[in-house]
Write a protein that holds these residues in place. Structure first.
Motif, PDB file in Angstrom:
ATOM      1  N   SER A  20       1.855  27.030 -37.392  1.00  0.00           N
ATOM      2  CA  SER A  20       2.072  25.836 -36.565  1.00  0.00           C
ATOM      3  C   SER A  20       2.699  24.694 -37.345  1.00  0.00           C
ATOM      4  N   SER A  56       7.760  18.729 -22.447  1.00  0.00           N
ATOM      5  CA  SER A  56       6.503  19.484 -22.473  1.00  0.00           C
ATOM      6  C   SER A  56       6.116  19.944 -21.070  1.00  0.00           C
ATOM      7  N   TYR A 110       2.938  22.289 -18.844  1.00  0.00           N
ATOM      8  CA  TYR A 110       1.660  22.984 -18.823  1.00  0.00           C
ATOM      9  C   TYR A 110       1.855  24.354 -18.174  1.00  0.00           C
ATOM     10  N   GLN A 131      -5.193  30.098 -31.174  1.00  0.00           N
ATOM     11  CA  GLN A 131      -6.106  29.154 -31.814  1.00  0.00           C
ATOM     12  C   GLN A 131      -6.692  29.722 -33.104  1.00  0.00           C
ATOM     13  N   THR A 146       1.934  29.328 -33.699  1.00  0.00           N
ATOM     14  CA  THR A 146       2.691  28.862 -32.542  1.00  0.00           C
ATOM     15  C   THR A 146       3.703  29.935 -32.199  1.00  0.00           C
ATOM     16  N   ARG A 179       2.173  26.651 -27.568  1.00  0.00           N
ATOM     17  CA  ARG A 179       0.997  26.338 -28.368  1.00  0.00           C
ATOM     18  C   ARG A 179      -0.184  26.007 -27.469  1.00  0.00           C
ATOM     19  N   LYS A 208      -3.286  23.402 -26.211  1.00  0.00           N
ATOM     20  CA  LYS A 208      -3.796  22.037 -26.122  1.00  0.00           C
ATOM     21  C   LYS A 208      -5.082  22.090 -25.305  1.00  0.00           C
ATOM     22  N   VAL A 237       0.588  25.188 -23.681  1.00  0.00           N
ATOM     23  CA  VAL A 237       1.649  24.201 -23.494  1.00  0.00           C
ATOM     24  C   VAL A 237       2.967  24.782 -23.982  1.00  0.00           C
ATOM     25  N   GLN A 273       6.679  23.742 -25.010  1.00  0.00           N
ATOM     26  CA  GLN A 273       7.493  22.595 -25.404  1.00  0.00           C
ATOM     27  C   GLN A 273       8.895  23.065 -25.771  1.00  0.00           C
TER      28      GLN A 273
END
Length: 288
Positions: A97, A108, A110, A129, A134, A151, A153, A158, A160
């Motif tokens: 990451s 960005s 969701y 996680q 990433t 990645r 959140k 998310v 991006q």
């Protein structure tokens, strides 16, 4: 929120159906331009520089300026390009990451699970996680191939979008090449200053003071009656034309025609001499 796109994250044989939502929104107070003299709306027109005519969107095409030559790109040309039309978010690689530079982040989104069971979604989230990785992905949206970082959140994945490598400029400043001596005392004092400002970042603790003051200013003007009728800003007719555009040239022509008609009504009517001398013949009545 309303989803703007549906697809699936794919890597290997794993397929994770998802819905895509915009993660951000603009909170700026919407404003437009008016004439300082009378408050009339100011509109922008698409005028052809050859014939001076206002051009509708349906007759506008894209072009590339190649110096002394210009290449016109038609919708058919764009349709012929090999853009991916599938609905897949393909994972290219999983990277540490910290290797993804924030300067490359663009927009960005969701991602929400779009299947009866969110197991595949949760599995991908937990894997990212635990491995602190990433996912670098590629997908096509709005006829463009995009590079993006996937990645985690909180509990949400998310997406991006990223700038391409050649879209990020190099910071080559000659002033940074000069040798500068920093003493231990100066560095210690600077570190102490930083420590006095240390805190945990809480985004909700910050507000856009300019926008808040602008809203208060607008409310105050409305309360004081310092405003004009909105319909009047569109000139004659009192309504915004369909499509939100005012064609200034056509409006000027229309007003000129109406003014000429009004001037003609004010002038005394003159009959031709031949008509004044010759009285109209009485109509014959039909016998019953």
């Amino acid at each position: 929120m309303r989803s703007i796109w549906k697809g699936a994250i794919t890597f290997g044989l794993v397929n994770v159906p998802v819905k895509v939502y915009s993660a951000t929104e603009d909170h700026d107070v919407p404003m437009h331009q008016v004439h300082d003299k009378d408050g009339g709306r100011i509109r922008y027109q698409r005028i052809c520089e050859i014939d001076g005519e206002v051009v509708e969107y349906s007759h506008i095409q894209k072009a590339y300026d190649a110096g002394d030559r210009t290449v016109i790109i038609t919708p058919e040309d764009l349709a012929s390009l090999p853009v991916e039309q599938n609905r897949e978010i393909d994972v290219v690689e999983f990277v540490p990451s910290e290797q993804v530079d924030p300067i490359m982040f663009e927009r960005s989104y969701y991602l929400e699970p779009d299947s009866r069971s969110p197991k595949a979604y949760v599995l991908l989230r937990e894997t990212l996680q635990q491995t602190d990785r990433t996912a670098i992905v590629k997908f096509a949206i709005r006829q463009r191939t995009r590079l993006a970082a996937l990645r985690v959140k909180g509990d949400v994945l998310v997406l991006q979008t990223l700038l391409w490598g050649d879209e990020v400029r190099e910071a080559n400043f000659k002033s940074l090449n000069e040798k500068v001596d920093i003493s231990d005392k100066e560095l210690k004092m600077s570190s102490s200053l930083v420590k006095s400002f240390e805190s945990d970042f809480t985004p909700d603790a910050f507000t856009d003071e300019y926008q808040e003051q602008l809203k208060k200013l607008i409310d105050a003007k409305l309360e004081q009656g310092d405003a004009i009728d909105t319909a009047a800003t569109f000139g004659q007719g009192g309504e915004e034309p369909e499509g939100g555009e005012v064609l200034d040239l056509m409006e000027a022509l229309r007003r000129s025609v109406e003014r000429n008609r009004a001037d003609r009504k004010d002038e005394p009517e003159e009959k031709p001499a031949a008509e004044e001398e010759k009285a109209p013949a009485p109509k014959k009545r039909k016998r019953a």
